[in-house]
Write an enzyme that holds these catalytic residues in place. Structure first.
Site, short mmCIF file in Angstrom:
data_model
loop_
_atom_site.label_atom_id
_atom_site.label_comp_id
_atom_site.label_asym_id
_atom_site.label_seq_id
_atom_site.Cartn_x
_atom_site.Cartn_y
_atom_site.Cartn_z
N PRO A 2 -6.40 -6.28 6.39
CA PRO A 2 -7.21 -7.41 6.88
C PRO A 2 -6.32 -8.47 7.53
O PRO A 2 -5.36 -8.94 6.93
CB PRO A 2 -7.87 -7.97 5.62
CG PRO A 2 -7.61 -6.98 4.54
CD PRO A 2 -6.43 -6.17 4.95
N GLU A 3 -6.63 -8.79 8.77
CA GLU A 3 -5.91 -9.84 9.49
C GLU A 3 -6.83 -11.06 9.54
O GLU A 3 -7.94 -11.03 9.02
CB GLU A 3 -5.57 -9.34 10.90
CG GLU A 3 -4.68 -8.11 10.90
CD GLU A 3 -3.22 -8.44 11.20
OE1 GLU A 3 -2.87 -9.63 11.25
OE2 GLU A 3 -2.44 -7.50 11.39
N HIS A 94 -12.15 1.12 -7.92
CA HIS A 94 -11.43 0.04 -7.25
C HIS A 94 -12.25 -1.24 -7.06
O HIS A 94 -11.81 -2.14 -6.36
CB HIS A 94 -10.86 0.46 -5.89
CG HIS A 94 -10.04 1.73 -5.94
ND1 HIS A 94 -8.94 1.86 -6.76
CD2 HIS A 94 -10.19 2.90 -5.28
CE1 HIS A 94 -8.44 3.09 -6.59
NE2 HIS A 94 -9.18 3.73 -5.71
N ARG A 113 -5.44 -0.69 -3.14
CA ARG A 113 -3.99 -0.77 -3.31
C ARG A 113 -3.55 -1.94 -4.18
O ARG A 113 -2.37 -2.04 -4.55
CB ARG A 113 -3.32 -0.82 -1.93
CG ARG A 113 -3.58 0.47 -1.15
CD ARG A 113 -2.94 0.48 0.19
NE ARG A 113 -1.48 0.48 0.11
CZ ARG A 113 -0.67 0.47 1.16
NH1 ARG A 113 -1.19 0.44 2.37
NH2 ARG A 113 0.63 0.46 1.01
N ARG A 155 16.46 -20.62 19.45
CA ARG A 155 16.27 -19.45 18.58
C ARG A 155 16.59 -18.17 19.35
O ARG A 155 16.09 -17.96 20.45
CB ARG A 155 14.80 -19.38 18.10
CG ARG A 155 14.28 -20.61 17.38
CD ARG A 155 14.68 -20.68 15.93
NE ARG A 155 14.39 -19.49 15.14
CZ ARG A 155 13.29 -19.34 14.41
NH1 ARG A 155 12.34 -20.25 14.41
NH2 ARG A 155 13.13 -18.27 13.66
#
Ligand SMILES: [Zn+2]
Length: 274
Positions: A2-3, A94, A113, A155
């Site tokens: 999931p983003e 789950h 998971r 950077r």
């Protein structure tokens, strides 16, 4: 995984079913998540009323009103999902945690998971170390090309991991970083400090574009949050580069290339991205 768009879609999908409801029962079937479910969670939650849900980066914030107000900090990890189950709907494998609501609906957490977690924060969420260090939201006014330009000076880090750094901007995961860099025409390997202000303006716009498109697309899946057997909140966007190494670039036809940057696979077009 999931983003940000999936977490935002989850928030929108479950909010109408849980906001304003009182929690009548909490069932913990598996307490060993990435952060163990707090031992006193049941005691804290039963009798509390759920306020307006919010999201910060990939955290879902569930405010609770009542005798001991606080906030649930929920993270879906690698494989977590939340949905609304109906009274009497049996848990599946789950399904680790249920919040039973006063209308009989159940907010049910599923996570094969177990890299996700739910934690309890008393008082202000801004004082929590996990939230305090976060950069701006990518869809907020605080995020723009000027910020990327200013934060990147000096950077040598490649621009892709730079863009995925939560202190720079939150919620730009591997998929959306790869896609935004393609849209902006920037080589993901380029040193962050050597990209012009104009190109960062294009990159910031591209980040907004890919995230907003994913959230809009997610809106069509909102009904999947109630009942049923589906895994809600995950949706397939038409991707230009992510997961397409070896395939032709949709813009120029050149073969897309794969490199590893910051331990993450990165696909790009060596012709369109410079
Ligand atoms: Zn190309």
């Amino acid at each position: 995984m999931p983003e940000l768009p999936e977490v935002e879609t989850t928030r929108r999908g479950i909010a109408p079913h849980v906001e304003g409801r009182e929690i009548t029962e909490v069932i913990v079937r598996q307490a060993r998540l990435r952060v163990p479910v707090p031992a006193d969670l049941v005691e804290r939650l039963v009798g509390a009323r759920i306020g307006d849900l919010a999201r910060r980066a990939k955290y879902l914030l569930v405010p609770l009103e009542g005798e001991a107000p606080g906030t649930l900090l929920w993270h879906l990890g690698m494989s977590g999902s939340l949905r609304i189950a109906r009274l009497g709907e049996l848990p599946k494998k789950h399904d680790h945690l249920d919040l039973v609501l006063d209308d009989g609906a159940i907010l049910r957490y599923h996570d094969p998971r177990r890299f996700g977690f739910v934690d309890w924060l008393a008082g202000s969420t801004e004082q929590d170390a996990r939230l305090a260090r976060l950069g701006p939201e990518p869809l907020s006014e605080a995020f723009d090309g000027e910020r990327l330009f200013a934060r990147s000076r000096g950077r040598r880090l490649a621009v892709k991991p730079f863009l995925m750094d939560n202190a720079v901007v939150v919620g730009v995961g591997n998929i959306y970083a790869a896609e935004a860099l393609f849209l902006a025409g920037i080589d993901p390997r380029r040193a962050a400090g050597r990209i012009s202000r104009e190109r960062y303006d294009r990159l910031a716009a591209a980040v907004r574009e890919v995230l907003a498109a994913a959230i809009t697309q997610g809106g069509t899946t909102l009904r999947d949050f109630v009942g049923g057997t589906g895994e809600p909140g995950y949706f397939k966007q038409r991707l230009n580069v992510y997961g397409r190494d070896g395939q032709p670039c949709r813009r120029c036809g050149a073969e897309l290339r794969l490199v590893t940057l910051g331990q993450r696979a990165s696909v790009f077009c060596g012709h369109c991205q410079t």
